[in-house]
Design an enzyme around this catalytic site. Structure first.
Site, PDB file in Angstrom:
ATOM      1  N   ASP A   1      25.696  67.580  44.688  1.00 46.95           N
ATOM      2  CA  ASP A   1      25.829  66.503  45.672  1.00 46.95           C
ATOM      3  C   ASP A   1      26.785  65.414  45.231  1.00 46.95           C
ATOM      4  O   ASP A   1      27.176  65.330  44.066  1.00 46.95           O
ATOM      5  CB  ASP A   1      24.473  65.839  45.875  1.00 46.95           C
ATOM      6  CG  ASP A   1      24.078  64.985  44.658  1.00 46.95           C
ATOM      7  OD1 ASP A   1      24.144  65.507  43.526  1.00 46.95           O
ATOM      8  OD2 ASP A   1      23.730  63.811  44.845  1.00 46.95           O
TER       9      ASP A   1
ATOM     10  N   LYS B   1      31.994  73.149  33.242  1.00 45.94           N
ATOM     11  CA  LYS B   1      33.175  72.315  33.482  1.00 45.94           C
ATOM     12  C   LYS B   1      34.061  72.345  32.241  1.00 45.94           C
ATOM     13  O   LYS B   1      33.561  72.216  31.119  1.00 45.94           O
ATOM     14  CB  LYS B   1      32.748  70.881  33.817  1.00 45.94           C
ATOM     15  CG  LYS B   1      33.841  70.114  34.529  1.00 45.94           C
ATOM     16  CD  LYS B   1      33.464  68.686  34.821  1.00 45.94           C
ATOM     17  CE  LYS B   1      32.835  68.506  36.170  1.00 45.94           C
ATOM     18  NZ  LYS B   1      32.809  67.072  36.584  1.00 45.94           N
TER      19      LYS B   1
ATOM     20  N   PHE C   1      35.541  66.732  40.153  1.00 46.17           N
ATOM     21  CA  PHE C   1      34.190  66.522  40.659  1.00 46.17           C
ATOM     22  C   PHE C   1      33.922  67.531  41.767  1.00 46.17           C
ATOM     23  O   PHE C   1      34.682  67.625  42.729  1.00 46.17           O
ATOM     24  CB  PHE C   1      34.011  65.090  41.183  1.00 46.17           C
ATOM     25  CG  PHE C   1      32.562  64.756  41.416  1.00 46.17           C
ATOM     26  CD1 PHE C   1      31.736  64.383  40.364  1.00 46.17           C
ATOM     27  CD2 PHE C   1      32.019  64.835  42.690  1.00 46.17           C
ATOM     28  CE1 PHE C   1      30.384  64.096  40.574  1.00 46.17           C
ATOM     29  CE2 PHE C   1      30.662  64.545  42.915  1.00 46.17           C
ATOM     30  CZ  PHE C   1      29.858  64.178  41.844  1.00 46.17           C
ATOM     31  N   VAL C   2      32.854  68.315  41.607  1.00 41.51           N
ATOM     32  CA  VAL C   2      32.566  69.365  42.582  1.00 41.51           C
ATOM     33  C   VAL C   2      31.255  69.094  43.321  1.00 41.51           C
ATOM     34  O   VAL C   2      30.343  68.465  42.786  1.00 41.51           O
ATOM     35  CB  VAL C   2      32.528  70.773  41.921  1.00 41.51           C
ATOM     36  CG1 VAL C   2      33.902  71.174  41.421  1.00 41.51           C
ATOM     37  CG2 VAL C   2      31.506  70.838  40.796  1.00 41.51           C
TER      38      VAL C   2
ATOM     39  N   ASP D   1      28.670  69.241  32.022  1.00 39.40           N
ATOM     40  CA  ASP D   1      29.880  68.420  31.971  1.00 39.40           C
ATOM     41  C   ASP D   1      30.006  67.892  30.541  1.00 39.40           C
ATOM     42  O   ASP D   1      30.530  68.593  29.672  1.00 39.40           O
ATOM     43  CB  ASP D   1      29.736  67.319  33.045  1.00 39.40           C
ATOM     44  CG  ASP D   1      30.941  66.409  33.143  1.00 39.40           C
ATOM     45  OD1 ASP D   1      31.936  66.651  32.449  1.00 39.40           O
ATOM     46  OD2 ASP D   1      30.894  65.435  33.924  1.00 39.40           O
TER      47      ASP D   1
ATOM     48  N   GLU E   1      20.359  74.978  34.850  1.00 37.97           N
ATOM     49  CA  GLU E   1      21.132  73.769  35.186  1.00 37.97           C
ATOM     50  C   GLU E   1      22.183  74.094  36.246  1.00 37.97           C
ATOM     51  O   GLU E   1      22.626  75.234  36.353  1.00 37.97           O
ATOM     52  CB  GLU E   1      21.872  73.304  33.931  1.00 37.97           C
ATOM     53  CG  GLU E   1      21.182  72.199  33.163  1.00 37.97           C
ATOM     54  CD  GLU E   1      21.554  70.820  33.674  1.00 37.97           C
ATOM     55  OE1 GLU E   1      21.795  70.650  34.894  1.00 37.97           O
ATOM     56  OE2 GLU E   1      21.593  69.905  32.846  1.00 37.97           O
ATOM     57  N   ASP E   2      22.620  73.074  36.971  1.00 40.89           N
ATOM     58  CA  ASP E   2      23.714  73.277  37.919  1.00 40.89           C
ATOM     59  C   ASP E   2      25.068  73.327  37.206  1.00 40.89           C
ATOM     60  O   ASP E   2      25.839  74.252  37.388  1.00 40.89           O
ATOM     61  CB  ASP E   2      23.694  72.212  39.035  1.00 40.89           C
ATOM     62  CG  ASP E   2      23.668  70.776  38.520  1.00 40.89           C
ATOM     63  OD1 ASP E   2      23.617  70.561  37.293  1.00 40.89           O
ATOM     64  OD2 ASP E   2      23.697  69.855  39.367  1.00 40.89           O
TER      65      ASP E   2
ATOM     66  N   GLY F   1      20.168  69.426  41.571  1.00 38.89           N
ATOM     67  CA  GLY F   1      21.421  70.176  41.733  1.00 38.89           C
ATOM     68  C   GLY F   1      21.294  71.685  41.608  1.00 38.89           C
ATOM     69  O   GLY F   1      22.071  72.426  42.198  1.00 38.89           O
TER      70      GLY F   1
HETATM   71  P1  5GP Z   1      26.344  66.121  31.712  1.00 33.67           P
HETATM   72  O1  5GP Z   1      25.126  65.455  31.123  1.00 33.67           O
HETATM   73  O2  5GP Z   1      26.577  67.513  31.206  1.00 33.67           O
HETATM   74  O3  5GP Z   1      27.586  65.254  31.573  1.00 33.67           O
HETATM   75  O4  5GP Z   1      26.124  66.173  33.257  1.00 33.67           O
HETATM   76  C1  5GP Z   1      25.201  67.009  33.781  1.00 33.67           C
HETATM   77  C2  5GP Z   1      24.751  66.613  35.156  1.00 33.67           C
HETATM   78  O5  5GP Z   1      25.669  65.742  35.824  1.00 33.67           O
HETATM   79  C3  5GP Z   1      24.705  67.876  35.993  1.00 33.67           C
HETATM   80  O6  5GP Z   1      23.448  68.481  35.881  1.00 33.67           O
HETATM   81  C4  5GP Z   1      25.029  67.353  37.367  1.00 33.67           C
HETATM   82  O7  5GP Z   1      23.833  66.970  38.018  1.00 33.67           O
HETATM   83  C5  5GP Z   1      25.908  66.154  37.144  1.00 33.67           C
HETATM   84  N1  5GP Z   1      27.342  66.504  37.274  1.00 33.67           N
HETATM   85  C6  5GP Z   1      28.258  66.705  36.299  1.00 33.67           C
HETATM   86  N2  5GP Z   1      29.454  67.029  36.801  1.00 33.67           N
HETATM   87  C7  5GP Z   1      29.298  67.056  38.152  1.00 33.67           C
HETATM   88  C8  5GP Z   1      30.178  67.365  39.245  1.00 33.67           C
HETATM   89  O8  5GP Z   1      31.370  67.681  39.115  1.00 33.67           O
HETATM   90  N3  5GP Z   1      29.625  67.306  40.497  1.00 33.67           N
HETATM   91  C9  5GP Z   1      28.316  66.961  40.729  1.00 33.67           C
HETATM   92  N4  5GP Z   1      27.905  66.941  41.982  1.00 33.67           N
HETATM   93  N5  5GP Z   1      27.456  66.688  39.721  1.00 33.67           N
HETATM   94  C10 5GP Z   1      27.952  66.730  38.453  1.00 33.67           C
HETATM   95 MG    MG Z   2      23.239  65.837  40.126  1.00 31.10          MG
END
Ligand code: 5GP
Ligand code: MG
Length: 171
Positions: free
Chosen positions: A153, A127, A146-147, A99, A95-96, A43
């Protein structure tokens, strides 16, 4: 099933400004420290490409493979990587989006064992939900939707969209 609905929430010009601004701040902070960037694939690939070309100090870069989503549903976190040798290095995780923060928390705990000089984390998107771990700096904020786009992606699609878009599934 109808195709998903895509709505631009952060246009490309705004992304560009925010990424350059973050790169300017980090360039100042890491001047003379030769940091090592760990880019979290997939991402973060477009963010990293733009950010790193605007980052001025000498640096080294490698890529790590972490996945946590299947469709728009969160699955089990997988780290498919042997970490490079980052002993005594200033490591910057790229990181992208943060969340829940679980991906970042897991990565930081792994990095903690590797005797780095320091660990800093940056993310393109924050987020607006509670996180278990927070990046040190973000380029931009997004609401709890969700983006996709600009590297992000859904099942491998939409990474090439130049703007950050909200994706809604229409039933
Ligand atoms: P976390 O572990 O912080 O919940 O999630 C992190 C990973 O989940 C991010 O690096 C990303 O790859 C994916 N992710 C979380 N939210 C989104 C979203 O809104 N859109 C997309 N495409 N990926 C997300
Ligand atoms: Mg991802």
């Amino acid at each position: 099933m109808k195709p998903p609905r895509l709505t631009v929430i952060i246009p490309r010009e705004e992304i560009d400004r925010a990424v350059r601004q973050l790169a300017a701040i980090m360039s100042e902070q890491f001047s003379g420290k030769e940091p090592h960037f760990l880019v979290v694939m997939n991402g973060a690939f477009i963010f990293a490409a733009d950010f790193l070309r605007a980052f001025q100090p000498e640096c080294t870069i490698s890529f790590i493979d972490v996945k946590s989503y299947s469709g728009i549903n969160k699955g089990e976190l997988q780290i498919n990587t042997t970490f490079p040798d980052v002993r005594n290095r200033h490591v910057i995780v790229v990181e992208d989006i943060v969340d829940s923060g679980e991906t970042l928390a897991k990565l930081l705990s792994v990095l903690h064992e590797l005797n780095t000089a320091s660990v800093t984390s940056i993310a393109l998107l924050n987020k607006q939900v509670p996180h278990v771990a927070d990046a040190d700096m973000y380029a931009l904020e997004v609401p709890n939707v969700f983006v996709v786009g600009y590297g992000l992606d859904m099942d491998g699609r939409y990474r090439n969209l130049p703007d950050i878009c909200q994706l809604e599934l229409s039933l």
